[in-house]
Write a protein that holds these residues in place. Structure first.
Motif, PDB file in Angstrom:
ATOM      1  N   HIS A  71       0.846  -1.206   0.000  1.00  0.00           N
ATOM      2  CA  HIS A  71       0.000   0.000   0.000  1.00  0.00           C
ATOM      3  C   HIS A  71       0.886   1.262   0.000  1.00  0.00           C
ATOM      4  CE1 HIS A  71      -3.611   2.370   1.462  1.00  0.00           C
ATOM      5  NE2 HIS A  71      -2.651   3.118   1.960  1.00  0.00           N
TER       6      HIS A  71
ATOM      7  N   HIS B 261       1.455   4.454  -2.644  1.00  0.00           N
ATOM      8  CA  HIS B 261       1.522   5.905  -2.414  1.00  0.00           C
ATOM      9  C   HIS B 261       2.811   6.470  -3.021  1.00  0.00           C
ATOM     10  CE1 HIS B 261      -1.986   6.454   0.013  1.00  0.00           C
ATOM     11  NE2 HIS B 261      -1.558   5.802   1.069  1.00  0.00           N
TER      12      HIS B 261
ATOM     13  N   ASP C 251      -1.119   5.456   7.763  1.00  0.00           N
ATOM     14  CA  ASP C 251      -2.252   4.586   7.479  1.00  0.00           C
ATOM     15  C   ASP C 251      -2.706   3.800   8.693  1.00  0.00           C
ATOM     16  OD1 ASP C 251      -2.940   4.837   4.569  1.00  0.00           O
ATOM     17  OD2 ASP C 251      -0.762   4.630   4.479  1.00  0.00           O
TER      18      ASP C 251
ATOM     19  N   GLU D  48      -6.395   6.828  -0.936  1.00  0.00           N
ATOM     20  CA  GLU D  48      -6.313   5.574  -0.161  1.00  0.00           C
ATOM     21  C   GLU D  48      -6.835   4.395  -0.969  1.00  0.00           C
ATOM     22  OE1 GLU D  48      -4.504   5.356   2.365  1.00  0.00           O
ATOM     23  OE2 GLU D  48      -4.246   7.519   2.293  1.00  0.00           O
TER      24      GLU D  48
HETATM   25 ZN   LIG Z   1      -2.662   5.044   2.612  1.00  0.00          ZN
END
Ligand SMILES: [Zn+2]
Length: 173
Positions: free
Chosen positions: A76, A80, A92, A111
């Motif tokens: 994740h 970004h 996060d 997100e």
């Molecule tokens: Zn994030």
């Protein structure tokens, strides 16, 4: 940015570093693109973060979280890093945590994109099809799910979500 574009970016990235194979080595990928991963003593509600500094980009990951969650968090944050170059910091929060809604303060669209990137990176469609082809077609969906999530080192929930997104939910039925 569409999910198809995000998917292409994740595949390009894996191919660039010869990492297009299951399970995807996301730690190695982070190293290859110059990110340092630090396992940290974070609050249970925090999954991880990305700090972008000149020449010293860092992904922090909650050292107490299970392996599958750490891998998703790292992926994740790589999302970004690659997709949201204009943002210097992301923190996060774990989805199940109350902190999520209250403190995330994040941009929902960014997100969502990072989550899509993480799913594509950890579970590329072609690799899933390759693995499915090795399994007995008659196997129940639950058992396929179990086998695939072990192979890709992801949670069963993440794999289930991915299979549904790819339209493979009914595979074998
Ligand atoms: Zn994030």
């Amino acid at each position: 940015m569409t999910s198809t574009m995000i998917e292409s970016k994740s595949i390009e990235l894996l191919n660039e570093f010869g990492l297009f194979k299951a399970p995807v080595n996301v730690v190695k990928l982070a190293e290859k693109i110059g990110i340092t991963i630090e396992e940290q003593d974070l609050d249970d509600g925090v999954s991880g973060f990305l700090v972008r500094k000149d020449g010293a980009d860092i992904i922090g990951v909650n050292k107490y979280h299970p392996e599958v969650r750490k891998r998703f968090t790292i992926s994740h944050e790589i999302g970004h890093f690659k997709l949201h170059v204009e943002v210097p910091l992301f923190v996060d929060y774990y989805k199940g945590s109350k902190l999520n809604r209250k403190n995330a303060g994040g941009n929902y669209r960014l997100e969502k994109q990072a989550n899509t990137f993480a799913a594509c990176l950890l579970m590329p469609k072609r690799l899933i099809l390759d693995e499915l082809a090795k399994l007995d077609e008659e196997l129940e969906y639950e058992l396929k799910l179990y086998s695939l999530s072990k192979k890709f080192i992801v949670s069963k929930e993440a794999m289930d979500y991915r299979l549904k997104a790819l339209g493979l939910y009914d595979y074998g039925f």
